[in-house]
Design a protein around this motif. Structure first.
Motif, mmCIF file in Angstrom:
data_model
loop_
_atom_site.group_PDB
_atom_site.id
_atom_site.type_symbol
_atom_site.label_atom_id
_atom_site.label_comp_id
_atom_site.label_asym_id
_atom_site.label_seq_id
_atom_site.Cartn_x
_atom_site.Cartn_y
_atom_site.Cartn_z
ATOM 1 N N SER A 163 6.293 9.275 1.840
ATOM 2 C CA SER A 163 5.648 8.326 0.663
ATOM 3 C C SER A 163 4.334 8.427 1.056
ATOM 4 C CB SER A 163 6.344 6.970 0.653
ATOM 5 O OG SER A 163 7.835 7.142 0.465
ATOM 6 N N PRO A 164 3.531 8.729 0.199
ATOM 7 C CA PRO A 164 2.055 8.380 0.290
ATOM 8 C C PRO A 164 1.402 7.274 0.389
ATOM 9 C CG PRO A 164 2.576 9.005 -2.044
ATOM 10 C CD PRO A 164 3.908 9.031 -1.416
ATOM 11 N N GLY A 165 0.292 6.640 0.734
ATOM 12 C CA GLY A 165 -0.472 5.569 0.961
ATOM 13 C C GLY A 165 -1.899 5.986 1.019
ATOM 14 N N LEU A 179 0.844 -1.276 0.146
ATOM 15 C CA LEU A 179 0.106 0.042 -0.173
ATOM 16 C C LEU A 179 0.781 1.236 -0.200
ATOM 17 C CD1 LEU A 179 -2.605 -1.051 2.503
ATOM 18 C CD2 LEU A 179 -2.948 -1.009 0.307
ATOM 19 N N MET A 180 1.902 1.314 0.682
ATOM 20 C CA MET A 180 2.751 2.365 0.827
ATOM 21 C C MET A 180 3.768 2.400 -0.404
ATOM 22 S SD MET A 180 2.090 4.265 3.464
ATOM 23 C CE MET A 180 3.592 5.276 3.633
ATOM 24 N N LEU A 181 3.901 3.414 -0.860
ATOM 25 C CA LEU A 181 4.900 3.659 -1.903
ATOM 26 C C LEU A 181 6.477 3.610 -1.433
ATOM 27 C CD1 LEU A 181 3.362 6.025 -4.538
ATOM 28 C CD2 LEU A 181 3.417 3.631 -4.683
ATOM 29 N N ALA A 182 7.259 3.071 -2.323
ATOM 30 C CA ALA A 182 8.844 3.215 -1.689
ATOM 31 C C ALA A 182 9.082 4.461 -1.738
ATOM 32 C CB ALA A 182 9.519 2.045 -2.648
ATOM 33 N N PRO A 183 10.019 5.011 -0.904
ATOM 34 C CA PRO A 183 10.666 6.258 -0.807
ATOM 35 C C PRO A 183 11.281 6.774 -2.018
ATOM 36 C CG PRO A 183 11.154 5.325 1.243
ATOM 37 C CD PRO A 183 10.472 4.225 0.159
ATOM 38 N N SER A 184 11.119 7.856 -2.729
ATOM 39 C CA SER A 184 11.662 8.301 -3.879
ATOM 40 C C SER A 184 12.139 9.691 -3.892
ATOM 41 C CB SER A 184 10.672 7.887 -5.050
ATOM 42 O OG SER A 184 11.126 8.694 -6.227
ATOM 43 N N GLN A 185 13.106 10.307 -4.476
ATOM 44 C CA GLN A 185 13.618 11.596 -4.397
ATOM 45 C C GLN A 185 12.563 12.509 -5.170
ATOM 46 O OE1 GLN A 185 17.167 11.871 -6.745
ATOM 47 N NE2 GLN A 185 16.505 10.735 -8.504
ATOM 48 N N PHE A 186 11.784 11.941 -5.825
ATOM 49 C CA PHE A 186 10.874 12.904 -6.718
ATOM 50 C C PHE A 186 9.573 13.122 -5.686
ATOM 51 C CE2 PHE A 186 12.878 10.818 -9.979
ATOM 52 C CZ PHE A 186 13.266 11.486 -10.610
ATOM 53 N N ASP A 187 9.222 12.199 -4.671
ATOM 54 C CA ASP A 187 8.407 12.319 -3.533
ATOM 55 C C ASP A 187 8.524 13.602 -2.626
ATOM 56 O OD1 ASP A 187 6.918 10.252 -4.564
ATOM 57 O OD2 ASP A 187 7.947 8.792 -3.049
ATOM 58 N N ASP A 188 9.827 13.931 -2.292
ATOM 59 C CA ASP A 188 10.142 15.031 -1.336
ATOM 60 C C ASP A 188 10.601 16.127 -2.111
ATOM 61 O OD1 ASP A 188 9.732 13.382 0.988
ATOM 62 O OD2 ASP A 188 11.847 12.339 0.626
ATOM 63 N N ASP A 189 10.725 16.039 -3.427
ATOM 64 C CA ASP A 189 11.139 17.412 -4.212
ATOM 65 C C ASP A 189 9.745 18.034 -4.745
ATOM 66 O OD1 ASP A 189 12.328 19.453 -5.877
ATOM 67 O OD2 ASP A 189 13.118 17.946 -7.310
#
Length: 812
Positions: free
Chosen positions: A657-659, A361-371
């Motif tokens: 990361s969103p869920g 359900l939770m997306l894996a952390p990504s640098q685009f999530d925090d940018d």
């Protein structure tokens, strides 16, 4: 299909659904309660999952019953599709003009919701056929969205195709593991949708009955005679009066009938004459003079007019009431529809970015999530624009939860208003000002919701401590200790260990006289419950935890160790975790006996004890993060592991990361998105825009624990609420534990918010969850007590020899 019978009364809010038993889910998702308010939209399937009750009522792991769980989840989707079809049929029966007069926007909302659910089921079917082809369970066949859409053009057809796929899905474990059944936040969203659709359907049935009458329309073609209006009712009443007069004439030869008729005629003449006289007097005062006959005619003519006015007022009142209820349902459906779009974006992103062989359900952390420069506009708006908690209509399902939500709004709003006085003039001035604002916002609840939403958008650690600090006031702590003592927590000791303040609680005092214990429970101190409190790493909600600790200490006969680890931002990661490791190691090496005074007893005493026979680890919210991280740390250091791990709505993933659950409850009044980001900045010591990679540490985010460490976890029990933004953390972590062969159970209470352990004395569902946790803890203790050598006896002896002469604290 269920019967289409009309509901007895249209509910204004969500129906309360309180799970009374351990409703666990194998692959995660909202558990199914066994209480009287269980969802009626689900066919009678057995309650199965990873955590079920056996004959003795114990929580056991049942991995062979995973197949029916997906059927249970898919039935929620099919029920929502059926309810949408029913609502559409009822709206056609009511009519376009009447629907426009009552709730003009509901038609468009139902139509949009029907298309959204159609394409969701279509995507599930495409995934189902693709999995069958990949697993060679069916001949190679090209199945696409276009082909399925051409074969099943309506929602009824596509839901029937999904229903036909259920038997094969139930009997194939390989298909079950690969099938993306709705779970976690997605299943919560489906629950909100079906509950709101049930209320909408009940309102539409009452509206149809009001306009068309019962049994006057054909349900097949929607044509028939309409219900008579007020004018027709008056004409009918006049006709009935004429028939009564004719019958009276026929019975005129009977003396009794003649006498009754004379009495009625004289009474009517007297009342009419009095009315005409009063009307003439009233008009004469204003210069209007009428004869007695004219006044009498006006009085007689006013009777049908008054009757028509009364009947018209009743009709208007009924229509207004039904229109108000439909507008409430329309508002709730609009909220669900907007959240549906955002959640589907996460679901599709998980499909594209998936790196493991199973759905999460939770997306894996990504640098685009925090940018923020590369984030989608929708996510920027959700994270930056405050949304009032009035949109959380699901909190109105129970009056206790609704009252809790309102209290949290008042607390956040008053803490925001009293910030200047609290920070510059001290607590002595800040507390009275906060109380004054609380009284104001208790009256203006909508203002409290808006003010709290603005304050929670970018909260500081000082604001959170100010809002939650009421529970840490000395008078509140002392009061909670007195209440706990009255409820059976007879032993309360405060001491210092590893440089931090700790507390020791037990249901009975230790036997220090050297004699045998008189009670039939386990030996005092042989069972230890190591409790890690929550509070977003920046507060200690001591008073709220005393109710559950009292219950667990009484029912299991254990000694509770409550360490107050260092709080952020003064003690950021990993200070608190290292302090917990030190206290845990001290407890393993005789701290309980040292503080309680039992170490002075000789070895020949029946109550002599050096180390606890069994130890369990419990953590809630942020404490759940630290408890899981402590288990990881103990595995890495090869120290004694807990015999059982119990996590209450844990915060296991500190990334941004969103869920689905984080999106659905992003404006949650208990734990909004702003507090999550504040926790990341204060506890981790990193800003969310530069935190990529750092939050993947297993001791900071146990969600990302490697498999080689996760397979050594103790038996675990996780409990979460259906209204919890951290629900997906629990679901995915439970899935990983089960895939690694760890005995893990997940219990989700649909109608509970984050932090429900503190509500166990007021909400029955919360008390049931705490009781199930007590049962799990009792089983964990019992698995070790009196069953020969503990599997960790060797490592325990080495640790005891290594630290036997070390001083662990000073009792006070």
């Amino acid at each position: 299909r269920q019967s289409r019978g009309a509901a007895s009364s249209p509910p204004l809010t969500m129906e309360p659904l309180n799970a009374a038993g351990p409703a666990a889910s194998g692959s995660g998702g909202v558990g199914d309660g066994s209480g009287p308010a269980a969802a009626p939209d689900v066919p009678p399937l057995p309650r199965v999952g990873s955590g079920v009750k056996n004959g003795t009522g114990a929580l056991t792991s049942n991995s062979s019953s995973l197949n029916a769980t997906s059927s249970l989840k898919i039935c929620n989707v099919l029920s929502a599709a059926e309810l949408i079809e029913d609502c559409a049929e009822l709206m056609v029966r009511v009519g376009v003009r009447r629907m426009h007069q009552t709730c003009p926007d509901l038609t468009l909302t139902i139509a949009a919701m029907e298309r959204m659910l159609y394409f969701y089921i279509l995507d599930l079917l495409v995934q189902y056929h693709q999995n069958q082809t990949q697993m060679s369970l069916m001949p190679s066949k090209m199945v696409s969205h276009a082909s399925l859409e051409q074969e099943n053009p309506t929602l009824r057809n596509i839901s029937g195709a999904l229903r036909d796929a259920l038997p094969k899905l139930e009997h194939s474990r390989r298909l079950q593991k690969a099938f993306p059944a709705p779970a976690g936040g997605m299943r919560s969203l489906l629950y909100y949708l079906t509950t709101t659709l049930k209320a909408t359907k009940a309102c539409l049935e009452n509206l149809d009955h009001h306009f068309n009458g019962r049994g006057r329309r054909s349900a097949r073609d929607g044509r028939g005679s309409e219900r008579p209006g007020p004018a027709a009712k008056i004409v009918g009443a006049t006709a009935l009066a004429g028939l009564a007069a004719g019958a009276a004439k026929k019975a005129a030869h009977q003396p009794q009938a003649v006498a009754i008729a004379k009495q009625l005629a004289s009474s009517a003449h007297r009342h009419t004459d009095n009315a005409a006289t009063r009307l003439n007097q009233h008009l004469s005062q204003h210069g209007v003079k009428l004869t007695h006959n004219q006044s009498l005619a006006i009085a007689i003519g006013a009777v049908p007019v008054a009757a028509a006015s009364v009947l018209g007022l009743c009709e208007w009142r009924t229509r207004s009431k039904l229109g108000f209820r439909l507008n409430e349902c329309q508002f709730s459906l609009n909220v669900v529809m907007r959240l549906w779009t955002l959640v589907m974006n996460v679901v599709h992103s998980e499909k594209v970015r998936r790196v493991q062989s199973y759905h999460s359900l939770m997306l894996a952390p990504s640098q685009f999530d925090d940018d923020t420069r590369n984030q989608p506009t929708s996510r920027k708006l959700v994270e930056r624009v405050p949304i009032p908690s009035t949109h959380c209509f699901w909190y109105d399902s129970q009056w206790q939860i609704a009252l809790f939500k309102r209290g949290m709004d008042i607390m956040y709003a008053s803490a925001s208003e009293a910030g200047f006085y609290w920070d510059h003039l001290g607590r002595m001035v800040g507390v009275p000002v906060m109380v004054a604002y609380s009284l104001y916002y208790a009256v203006c609840s909508h203002s409290a919701s808006s003010r709290a939403a603005i304050a929670l958008q970018e909260p500081s650690s000082r604001f959170i401590r100010r809002a939650w600090g009421v529970l840490d006031l000395p008078i509140v702590r002392q009061g909670s200790h007195l209440v706990a003592y009255a409820k059976g927590l007879r032993y309360q000791k405060h001491f210092v260990c590893a440089g931090i303040k700790c507390h020791m609680y037990a249901s009975r005092p230790p036997p220090t006289d050297g004699g045998k214990e008189t009670e039939g429970g386990p030996p005092w101190g042989s069972r230890v419950l190591f409790y890690v409190h929550g509070g977003a790493f920046i507060a200690s909600l001591h008073a709220a935890d005393m109710f559950a600790l009292t219950k667990w200490a009484r029912e299991t006969g254990c000694v509770v160790i409550f360490p107050e680890y260092g709080l952020a931002p003064e003690s950021p990661f990993p200070t608190g975790l290292n302090q917990l490791v030190d206290v845990w190691e001290a407890v393993c090496n005789g701290l309980v006996a040292q503080v309680s005074g039992m170490d002075v007893l000789g070895a020949g005493s029946p109550n002599y004890m050096t180390t606890p026979a069994s130890m369990t680890l419990v953590g809630e919210s942020a404490g759940g993060n630290l408890a899981a991280a402590l288990a990881v740390k103990l595995i890495q250091l090869k120290l004694r592991k807990p015999d059982g791990l119990c996590l209450a709505y844990p915060c296991l993933n500190l990334s941004s990361s969103p869920g689905p659950s984080r999106i659905v409850h992003s404006f949650d009044p208990i734990l909004p998105l702003g507090i999550m980001y504040a926790v990341l900045e204060t506890y981790a010591g990193l800003h969310k825009e530069v935190a990529f990679g750092a939050e993947k540490s297993p001791t900071m985010s146990p969600y990302h624990t490697p498999d080689n460490l996760l397979e050594h976890f103790p038996r675990t029990h996780i409990m979460a609420g259906g209204f919890d933004p951290l629900l997906d953390d629990s679901v995915d972590f439970n899935t990983r534990l089960q895939r690694m062969g760890v005995q893990s159970t997940l219990e989700v209470q649909k109608g509970l918010p984050h932090g429900f352990v503190g509500l166990c004395d007021f909400v029955p569902a919360a008390m049931a969850a705490v009781h199930n946790a007590s049962r799990f803890l009792g089983e964990s203790f019992h698995r070790v007590d009196g069953k020969g050598d503990h599997p960790d006896n060797a490592s325990r002896a080495r640790a005891l020899n290594r630290t036997r002469n070390q001083s662990f604290g000073t009792a006070k």
